[in-house]
Design an enzyme around this catalytic site. Structure first.
Site, PDB file in Angstrom:
ATOM      1  N   GLU A 279       0.843  -1.187   0.000  1.00 27.85           N
ATOM      2  CA  GLU A 279       0.000   0.000   0.000  1.00 27.85           C
ATOM      3  C   GLU A 279       0.889   1.252   0.000  1.00 27.85           C
ATOM      4  OE1 GLU A 279      -3.521   1.892   2.847  1.00 27.85           O
ATOM      5  OE2 GLU A 279      -1.968   0.597   3.689  1.00 27.85           O
ATOM      6  N   LYS A 337      -9.970   0.072  -2.489  1.00 29.30           N
ATOM      7  CA  LYS A 337     -10.296  -0.281  -1.104  1.00 29.30           C
ATOM      8  C   LYS A 337     -11.741   0.090  -0.809  1.00 29.30           C
ATOM      9  CE  LYS A 337      -8.472   0.407   3.595  1.00 29.30           C
ATOM     10  NZ  LYS A 337      -7.425   1.119   4.371  1.00 29.30           N
ATOM     11  N   CYS A 382      -4.935  -3.254   3.325  1.00 29.85           N
ATOM     12  CA  CYS A 382      -4.726  -2.869   4.722  1.00 29.85           C
ATOM     13  C   CYS A 382      -5.846  -3.261   5.669  1.00 29.85           C
ATOM     14  CB  CYS A 382      -4.469  -1.356   4.777  1.00 29.85           C
ATOM     15  SG  CYS A 382      -3.979  -0.753   6.410  1.00 29.85           S
TER      16      CYS A 382
END
Length: 504
Positions: A279, A337, A382
């Site tokens: 990321e 995301k 994440c």
């Protein structure tokens, strides 16, 4: 009076302070300390306080205070994120962890107050454990959800014992482990017979885990070889774009080294090679930089890749994304995301400040990449890996990849707790999980949650390994969180005959 007939020796501010301290000490049960006896003692103290409370309101207050200490200590590492922008948000340093704990504490107040509906003894313990489990599961509905540090994670001990302890998650998930931990931690204090029963059940639990770990057989799937790059770029450099060219060149160099090492592995023959950047690995908008993509492809030397980068859709929307790149650098797809971090990547409307720059937009949801070379990859970014039962899209992948940047949290418990969630998802879903972190910890878990490769925190380097094969779908992967929910509800129902005869 509590169940033992003893009155607690503290009152007023001394009791409040003791509850806060007991909650904080109990958090030592979480990774990476795994002090399970401290968690058991802390829960016992809360339980006795709830029993001794004059009214249900006092019991709720005791649970709130315990939860405040419990979550503040468990999330202390949030302060490190503030320190990355200390000149702008110095005022938030003393309130970052306590502020989040203040929101989470009511989830502990509920079981503390309501357990008094049942008579003292095993029924009250069942009610407490069932309510705690359901309340803990309810944290996914808080803003975008914050199910960090479920008590079931205390079983994720390092090594083979931990591998065995977490195997039941394949049936009941981490929330089911939470229920088991709550029951064990309190029933063990209910007398010798109950303590003996808990010890016998713990032995059976361990034996069941060892049996499953040894008996499961992977599917005949040949997953690729991965070259995971860990650039160890500081969060300050990422936020300010300081020395972005140097960071980009570092990842190019690591990619070239990693791909060469991956192809030289003994088991690499006949397998594709996938290089991975974490990321924020690319310091810009990768979809808008064709030259950078060509340079990455050249470093990849014919391999396919996954690169973490922000994405600008040209219409004023910005995404935290993972890009799938072909051998020539063409973007095959971008995964945006879909679950953003509250108070980090977005601020709820009632919060007037935001602790990171920019405004991010959530993506449409999870997906599976079946492009040539990726071999059925389920990408995540994440925070998304912490959500039990919500890491697989409509099509089951052959392996899961989580790219993350834990540089925010320094060399603290934060990156270790984050990695523990990835391990638990592997067991729950029966899928190998690969985590690539900018500053670490980068690691690979097989489909039983066993660690197969690891690169420590704070080290620049490359981790190359064959991704293990998946297992057949687990019971949990088919039924999800309905199973632990029903188990928690069942505990409450077992205490129900007494509830209609009790008053708070």
């Amino acid at each position: 009076m509590n169940a033992s007939g003893a009155v607690l020796p503290w009152r007023g501010w001394r009791l409040a302070l003791t509850l806060l301290l007991a909650g904080a000490v109990s958090a030592a049960g979480f990774p990476p300390v795994f002090a399970l006896p401290l968690l058991s003692l802390g829960l016992l103290f809360l339980y006795r306080c709830a029993e001794d409370a004059a009214t249900w309101r006092y019991a709720a207050l005791y649970g709130f205070l315990f939860g405040l200490g419990f979550n503040t200590a468990g999330l202390y590492w949030l302060t490190d994120a503030i320190l990355t922008r200390v000149h702008d948000f110095w005022w938030a340093i003393p309130i970052a962890a306590p502020g989040c704990a203040l929101i989470l504490a009511p989830f502990v107040a509920l079981p503390a107050a309501a357990c008094r509906l049942a008579p003292a003894g095993w029924r009250r313990v069942l009610l407490f454990a069932g309510l705690w489990t359901l309340a803990d599961m309810g944290r996914v509905f808080l803003f975008t959800g914050f199910p960090w540090n479920p008590p079931g994670s205390v079983l994720e001990w390092p090594g083979r014992i931990g591998d065995w302890l977490i195997q039941p998650a394949a049936w009941i998930g981490v929330d089911g482990l939470t229920l088991a931990i709550m029951l064990a931690c309190l029933l063990v204090w209910q007398g010798r017979r109950w303590a003996l029963a808990v010890c016998l059940c713990a032995g059976l639990w361990l034996g069941l885990g060892a049996w499953r770990h040894a008996s499961v057989r992977p599917l005949p799937v040949r997953n690729p070889v991965v070259a995971l790059t860990q650039g160890n770029v500081s969060e300050g450099d990422i936020l300010t774009q300081a020395d972005a060219v140097s960071a980009f060149r570092r990842y190019l160099r690591l990619t070239a080294t990693g791909v060469a090492q991956a192809r030289a592995l003994p088991d690499a023959a006949g397998r594709s090679v996938v290089y991975v950047w974490p990321e924020s690995g690319f310091p810009g908008f990768l979809n808008a930089d064709e030259l950078a993509r060509r340079m990455i492809a050249r470093a990849g030397d014919g391999a396919v890749g996954v690169v973490g980068s922000d994405r600008d859709d040209g219409q004023g929307h910005y995404f935290n994304s993972a890009f799938a790149l072909s051998p020539d650098g063409t973007i095959l797809d971008a995964y945006d995301k879909s679950t953003l971090v509250p108070f980090g990547e977005y601020a709820p409307r009632f919060v007037p400040v935001k602790l990171v720059p920019g405004v991010l937009t959530p993506g449409p949801g999870l997906k599976t990449w079946n492009f040539p070379g990726f071999e059925g990859l389920g990408p995540m970014v994440c925070y998304e890996v912490i959500f039990s039962g919500h890491v697989v899209g409509q099509t089951r992948p052959n392996w899961l990849l989580n790219i993350t940047n834990d540089a925010w949290f320094g060399d603290s418990a934060g990156p270790r707790q984050h990695l523990a969630t990835a391990r638990m998802r592997a067991v729950e879903e029966g899928l190998p999980v690969v985590q690539d972190a900018n500053t670490g910890i980068t690691a690979i878990y097989d489909a039983t949650g066993m660690l197969t490769a690891r690169l420590p925190w704070g080290r620049e380097g490359v981790l190359t390994a064959v991704v293990p094969s998946p297992l057949p779908p687990t019971f949990f992967s088919r039924h999800g969180r309905a199973t632990p929910f029903l188990l928690g509800l069942f505990c409450i129902v077992l205490a129900w005959p007494s509830l209609i005869r009790r008053r708070l």
